[in-house]
Design an enzyme around this catalytic site. Structure first.
Site, short mmCIF file in Angstrom:
data_model
loop_
_atom_site.label_atom_id
_atom_site.label_comp_id
_atom_site.label_asym_id
_atom_site.label_seq_id
_atom_site.Cartn_x
_atom_site.Cartn_y
_atom_site.Cartn_z
CB SER A 179 -0.88 0.04 1.25
OG SER A 179 -1.98 -0.82 1.13
CB CYS B 6 2.61 9.57 4.00
SG CYS B 6 1.48 10.05 2.70
CB ALA C 83 0.07 10.29 -1.00
CE1 TYR D 65 -4.98 13.59 3.61
CE2 TYR D 65 -4.94 11.36 2.73
CZ TYR D 65 -4.58 12.28 3.70
OH TYR D 65 -3.83 11.88 4.79
NE ARG E 169 -5.90 3.02 -0.78
CZ ARG E 169 -5.07 2.57 0.15
NH1 ARG E 169 -4.45 3.42 0.97
NH2 ARG E 169 -4.83 1.28 0.26
N GLY F 10 -0.16 -2.65 4.29
CA GLY F 10 0.71 -1.54 4.64
C GLY F 10 1.54 -1.83 5.87
NE ARG F 11 -1.12 1.27 10.98
CZ ARG F 11 -2.03 1.95 10.29
NH1 ARG F 11 -2.69 1.36 9.29
NH2 ARG F 11 -2.29 3.21 10.57
#
Length: 361
Positions: free
Chosen positions: A22, A25, A57, A181, A229, A322-323
């Site tokens: 993923s 940032c 991003a 966003y 997304r 991601g994590r």
């Protein structure tokens, strides 16, 4: 044959497996230019077996950054700095993608590990933010409402960023319309209070994201895979629900998008979320069911068997994590072992002597 470790071809690109990194940032760029941190950080995931490595991003304009330390792709210096990162990812057998983003009213904020929070004051490097309506995110500065010229400039910025991304060598592009966003702000009735052509009905609120998708597709041509997304729900009363977003995803597919990376929430501080393993997977399944389009699932996906089951159930066509990749950059190699995939199919030859089948029992 493992579904998770089967290839997926989209337009002219074949991604070698369906366990993907993923966009995350790092808040470690200077003037939007990625550096050594980004190079090592992203290339390690390719060595670790990920099929697609999506960069963090990348802001399409200076005012589109979440923080002053965000990466960008609004100028040629940034394009040229991304190019060696892309080459390193590709040399390690993965496909390189980039997420194109504008933070809108959530821009000009302190990065998570700064000694401050909220909006960054102008004397300390902050700037005036923009949004569909002059409604602040809780605790942040009030944004300036975009006029028609400002909206047109946003579309032009995404288009120019897409050209730079392709010129840098990225093979997959993703438009960020999630997590509160700018494009998500236009989509949601909680943040878009306009009464013109960009507000009111769902069709009007979707106008900007669809214009961006069309502009990016027109710029990069028919060969490049284009993802979007979405946040499937706002997790707050009166906000977006998954069927709203599925409708917009269908329109986006008609406009040239190929796959929907389905996340959730992020628009308002008063959201209420019940978090657990795979908690966002049903959203990807619903969008896939409603549109017939490819989707990717996210949300606390931490092992190979869990990811395989998501694909086997038809909930999604790929998985973003991601994590778990932060905790273990070789997550994909571990997942392959858990699923009994032959190490030669996934592991780099330089690492193969480290394979221990018993470790995955």
């Amino acid at each position: 044959m493992s579904l998770l470790f089967s290839p997926l071809s989209i337009r002219d690109t074949t991604i070698p497996n369906r366990l993907w990194v993923s966009p995350m940032c790092m808040y470690s760029a200077e003037d939007g230019v990625p550096g050594d941190w980004h190079h090592v950080h992203l290339a390690q995931f390719a060595s670790g077996g990920a099929g697609l490595v999506m960069s963090e991003a990348a802001a399409v304009s200076p005012e589109g950054r979440i923080s002053p330390r965000d990466a960008g792709i609004w100028n040629d210096a940034q394009r040229d700095a991304w190019a060696p990162v892309v080459r390193s990812i590709r040399a390690r057998g993965a496909v390189a993608g980039i997420q194109l983003a504008h933070a809108g009213r959530k821009a000009s904020t302190w990065w998570p590990f700064a000694d401050a929070s909220g909006s960054v004051p102008a004397p300390e490097g902050g700037w005036t933010t923009v949004a569909p309506s002059p409604v602040a995110y809780e605790g942040f500065a009030e944004p300036q409402e975009l006029d028609a010229d400002g909206i047109a400039q946003v579309v032009a910025d995404f288009r120019a960023a897409a050209r730079r991304a392709v010129d840098a060598g990225f093979e997959v592009l993703e438009v960020h319309a999630a997590h509160g966003y700018l494009l998500h702000q236009f989509l949601s009735p909680l943040s878009n209070l306009r009464d013109d052509a960009w507000g009111g009905s769902l069709e009007n609120r979707a106008r900007l994201v669809l214009d961006v998708v069309r502009a990016v597709r027109a710029e990069v041509g028919e060969a490049v895979p284009l993802f979007v997304r979405f946040s499937a729900v706002d997790s707050a009363p009166g906000g977006l629900e998954v069927d709203d977003v599925a409708t917009v995803a269908g329109w986006a597919a008609d406009a040239g998008a190929d796959l929907f990376d389905v996340s959730a929430s992020g628009l308002v501080a008063h959201q209420r979320i019940e978090v657990g393993p795979g908690y966002q997977v049903p959203y990807a399944e619903r969008v896939r069911e409603r549109t017939g389009a490819l989707t990717a699932a996210v949300g606390i996906i931490t092992n190979g068997r869990q990811a395989e089951e998501i694909l086997a159930a038809g909930s999604a066509d790929a998985v973003f994590a991601g994590r778990e990749f932060l905790r273990d950059p070789h997550f994909a190699l571990r997942a392959a072992g858990e699923l009994g995939v032959e190490p030669e199919r996934v592991w780099p030859p330089q690492y193969i002597r480290g394979y221990r089948a018993a470790a995955f029992a």
